[in-house]
Design an enzyme around this catalytic site. Structure first.
Site, PDB file in Angstrom:
ATOM      1  CE  LYS A   1      -6.882  -6.326  -3.028  1.00 43.81           C
ATOM      2  NZ  LYS A   1      -5.639  -6.009  -3.755  1.00 43.81           N
TER       3      LYS A   1
ATOM      4  CG  ASN B   1      -2.102   0.901   1.023  1.00 43.65           C
ATOM      5  OD1 ASN B   1      -1.943   2.012   0.529  1.00 43.65           O
ATOM      6  ND2 ASN B   1      -3.274   0.434   1.390  1.00 43.65           N
TER       7      ASN B   1
ATOM      8  CG  HIS C   1      -9.605  -3.650  -1.680  1.00 44.48           C
ATOM      9  ND1 HIS C   1      -9.301  -4.083  -0.416  1.00 44.48           N
ATOM     10  CD2 HIS C   1      -8.566  -2.863  -2.064  1.00 44.48           C
ATOM     11  CE1 HIS C   1      -8.124  -3.590  -0.044  1.00 44.48           C
ATOM     12  NE2 HIS C   1      -7.662  -2.852  -1.027  1.00 44.48           N
TER      13      HIS C   1
END
Ligand code: NAD
Length: 232
Positions: free
Chosen positions: A144, A112, A140
């Site tokens: 993803k 991240n 998310h």
């Protein structure tokens, strides 16, 4: 000028990285590698793009099943890599570490690149020393591919205790995480939200500038933000 190639340049993250590199005064975008990319500076393949443009640094935001081959090609060609693609295994990183040492090219992987997310992980690690019962919920967008997220896995790894993770995938979300710690009659929630992909760009540019001088594999932005003693 740092000569930068973006791998996965037609993707959601790749397009944001292209714009960020183009806007950085000390960087030059020399190529975009992505089978879905079009234009004069576009290549279907990372190896072709390296041979044609000799970048200093490749930034890879692709997909878990192709990132390992891409990073291997870059390191074998002596090109430094900033890796944002998540979903690679510890064995993959062990192999990349050997390639890095053999060819003298470096790799910085961060699950991240958002500074707020790095702080969230750091605060969660600190909090777990005092409140060891904790769980992670990560949220998310529904495109993803990997679950749990690389951020959730790294957060759990940095925390004390056995920390279960839960994954939510829904349209409309970008990248969000809550770490909930429970104690006697109290809870503590630490939450981070990436509201747009721009949130990752200051960290990506920081990594592009740093990776040429960091031998081997660096994991996380922490050493860049807090110094090497803070690496987890
Ligand atoms: P995406 O599907 O929008 O984009 C991936 C792109 O890679 C596509 O354009 C695809 O055509 C391209 N691609 C496929 N094979 C390729 C190859 N061999 N060479 C070059 N390009 C190739 O995905 P996304 O949402 O941009 O996410 C990309 C990755 O980044 C995912 O693993 C995601 O989890 C990760 N991510 C990391 C961070 C971070 O801060 N580290 C933040 C967000 C997303």
């Amino acid at each position: 000028m740092i000569r930068v190639m973006v791998s996965g340049a037609a993707g959601r993250m790749g397009q944001a990285v292209v714009a960020a590199v183009q806007g950085a005064p000390d960087m030059e975008l020399v190529a975009r590698a992505d089978p879905a990319a079009t234009g004069d500076d576009a290549f279907a393949d990372v190896s072709q793009a390296i041979a044609a443009t000799s970048p200093d640094v490749v930034v890879d935001f692709t997909q878990p099943h192709v990132a390992f081959a891409n990073v291997s090609s870059c390191l074998s060609a002596g090109v430094h890599v900033v890796l944002g693609t998540t979903g690679m295994t510890d064995e993959d990183f062990a192999t990349l570490s050997n390639l890095s040492a053999t060819h003298g090219a470096n790799c910085l992987f961060a699950p991240n690149f958002a500074v707020g997310a790095v702080l969230m992980m750091r605060f969660a690690a600190e909090a777990s020393r005092h409140m060891p019962k904790a769980e992670i919920i990560e949220f998310h967008h529904d495109q993803k591919l990997d679950a749990p997220s690389g951020t959730a896995l790294r957060t759990a790894r940095l925390m004390q205790g056995d920390v279960p993770t839960h994954s939510v995938r829904l349209p409309g979300l970008v990248a969000h995480q809550e770490v909930i710690l429970g104690g006697l009659g109290e809870t503590l929630t630490i939450r981070h939200d990436s509201l747009s992909r721009e949130s990752f760009m200051p960290g990506v540019l920081l990594a592009v500038r740093a990776v040429p001088t960091r031998p081997g594999i660096t994991v996380g932005l922490e050493p860049l933000l807090f110094g090497d003693d803070a690496a987890g």
